[in-house]
Scaffold this motif. Structure first.
Motif, mmCIF file in Angstrom:
data_model
loop_
_atom_site.group_PDB
_atom_site.id
_atom_site.type_symbol
_atom_site.label_atom_id
_atom_site.label_comp_id
_atom_site.label_asym_id
_atom_site.label_seq_id
_atom_site.Cartn_x
_atom_site.Cartn_y
_atom_site.Cartn_z
ATOM 1 N N ALA A 161 1.046 -1.156 -0.220
ATOM 2 C CA ALA A 161 -0.247 0.074 -0.184
ATOM 3 C C ALA A 161 1.315 1.024 0.109
ATOM 4 O O ALA A 161 0.403 1.871 -0.343
ATOM 5 N N ARG A 165 0.150 3.956 -4.012
ATOM 6 C CA ARG A 165 -1.158 5.080 -4.252
ATOM 7 C C ARG A 165 -1.226 5.365 -5.295
ATOM 8 O O ARG A 165 -1.052 6.099 -5.987
ATOM 9 N N ARG A 166 -2.864 5.642 -5.072
ATOM 10 C CA ARG A 166 -3.520 6.061 -5.912
ATOM 11 C C ARG A 166 -3.299 7.950 -5.564
ATOM 12 O O ARG A 166 -3.935 8.475 -4.711
ATOM 13 N N GLU A 175 -2.242 5.801 -10.086
ATOM 14 C CA GLU A 175 -1.418 5.653 -8.547
ATOM 15 C C GLU A 175 -0.174 6.361 -9.472
ATOM 16 O O GLU A 175 0.797 7.680 -10.204
ATOM 17 N N TYR A 183 -2.371 -0.209 -7.051
ATOM 18 C CA TYR A 183 -2.978 0.390 -6.236
ATOM 19 C C TYR A 183 -4.316 -0.721 -5.110
ATOM 20 O O TYR A 183 -4.788 -1.304 -5.730
ATOM 21 N N THR A 184 -4.966 -0.413 -4.272
ATOM 22 C CA THR A 184 -5.714 -0.456 -2.886
ATOM 23 C C THR A 184 -6.229 0.174 -3.075
ATOM 24 O O THR A 184 -5.667 1.519 -2.054
ATOM 25 N N ASP A 185 -7.948 -0.405 -2.164
ATOM 26 C CA ASP A 185 -8.651 1.573 -2.057
ATOM 27 C C ASP A 185 -8.601 0.854 -1.015
ATOM 28 O O ASP A 185 -9.728 1.806 0.270
ATOM 29 N N ALA A 186 -8.507 -0.508 -0.031
ATOM 30 C CA ALA A 186 -8.566 -0.397 1.619
ATOM 31 C C ALA A 186 -7.325 -1.182 1.994
ATOM 32 O O ALA A 186 -6.824 -2.270 1.297
ATOM 33 N N THR A 250 -5.064 6.128 2.334
ATOM 34 C CA THR A 250 -6.216 5.603 2.147
ATOM 35 C C THR A 250 -6.275 4.884 3.121
ATOM 36 O O THR A 250 -5.390 4.357 4.312
ATOM 37 N N ALA A 310 -13.460 0.534 1.577
ATOM 38 C CA ALA A 310 -13.231 0.385 0.198
ATOM 39 C C ALA A 310 -14.072 1.278 -0.381
ATOM 40 O O ALA A 310 -14.214 1.954 -2.063
#
Length: 311
Positions: A161, A165-166, A175, A183-186, A250, A310
């Motif tokens: 994470a 990153r977004r 990203e 990337y991940t949202d949570a 995030t 998320a």
């Protein structure tokens, strides 16, 4: 071992599913950016009725045929298992089944584990494996992806994470670090260490012996079905506690058992403190370490948190 960018996903290798598997399951090998093949399994959430004709993404070469398209906005949870686990282990399947009550689930085996290729680097280059799995979930049409990691996997989801990153200034699809789509949202990290080379408990001293000694690595290969790289880290990767401040904004959840025999409570407290007001901390009374110690109720709460956090 040098860090690299996010995993680039290919499907040059494919595995047929068991005849009893639901139609929308997909099992395949992903390829990471450094060329390691990663065994991965996609399962739709239990509340969805997705089938191959309803899903999108180019899966040319997939033995089961068809194209996938996840329901718009549907969440996928990518599970990062602990050291010596793999996607076929009963405790990993239990985690996946319970999280599937809240979302579609991607499970995979880290390098050196199960049917995946390569050798385990015990949390370093494993971030590339997770990046490949997250990018795959997005290729399948999921616009929301959360990562949930346990023990070693808990450290990997934190580093992943931080690296992928977004950027809010660049919109939802770009990203700040790494390849678009990884990337991940949570992020939920369960039973993770805060710092590297910790030897303060008997289980961790035993683990270090396994990882650093030739005899230990031989025992791991044949007794634990885990193949470990013989080289030391060079350079030493960013530690979990150093990664946490880079994850914001995030959403981040830190979960730890009060009876964890591997990492005492100063580890989750350090991680939460590094996140300041950004990280949420759950200290679970009566809980030990990682997947085996996480009961059904806790996994249900983690799944519900991921679905909410998320977005």
């Amino acid at each position: 071992m040098n860090q690299g960018p996010a995993g680039h996903v290919t499907r040059s290798f494919n595995r047929p599913l068991a005849e009893t598997a639901p139609r929308a399951e997909r099992r395949t090998f992903l390829r990471t950016v450094d060329g390691v093949t990663i065994d991965a399994l996609y399962e739709p959430g239990k509340g969805t009725s997705a089938s191959p004709s309803e899903l999108s993404g180019d899966l040319s070469g997939d033995l089961s045929g068809g194209h996938f398209r996840a329901t718009s906005g549907e969440l996928a949870i990518v599970v990062a298992h602990g050291f010596t686990g793999d996607l076929d282990r009963p405790h990993v399947r239990r985690v996946a089944g319970l999280l599937a009550e809240h979302a579609a689930v991607v499970t995979f085996s880290f390098r050196g584990h199960g049917a995946s290729g390569g050798l385990s680097t015990v949390g370093d280059r494993e971030v590339l494996d997770l990046a490949a799995a997250v990018a795959w979930a997005r290729e399948l049409g999921h616009t929301r992806v959360a990562t949930v990691g346990f023990s070693m996997g808990g450290s990997v989801v934190l580093r992943h994470a931080a690296m992928h990153r977004r950027g809010p200034a660049h919109g939802p699809a770009q990203e700040q670090v790494g390849r678009t789509g990884a990337y991940t949202d949570a992020v939920a990290s369960v039973s993770a260490p805060a710092r590297w080379y910790y030897r303060g408990t008997k289980p961790m001293r035993r683990l270090h012996w396994v990882v650093t000694r030739p005899l230990g690595r031989t025992i791991s290969r044949y007794g634990l079905r885990t193949r470990i790289h013989h080289r030391d880290w060079d350079p030493v990767p960013l530690s979990p506690v150093e990664s946490v401040p880079l994850i914001a904004p995030t959403p981040l959840l830190i979960v730890h058992g009060e009876l964890d025999g591997y990492f005492p409570l100063d580890h989750p407290r350090m991680l939460a403190a590094a996140g300041e007001d950004h990280a949420e901390l759950w200290l679970e009374a009566g809980m030990g370490h990682a997947e085996h110690a996480a009961d059904d109720a806790l996994l249900g709460r983690i799944g519900a948190w991921a679905a909410s956090a998320a977005g």
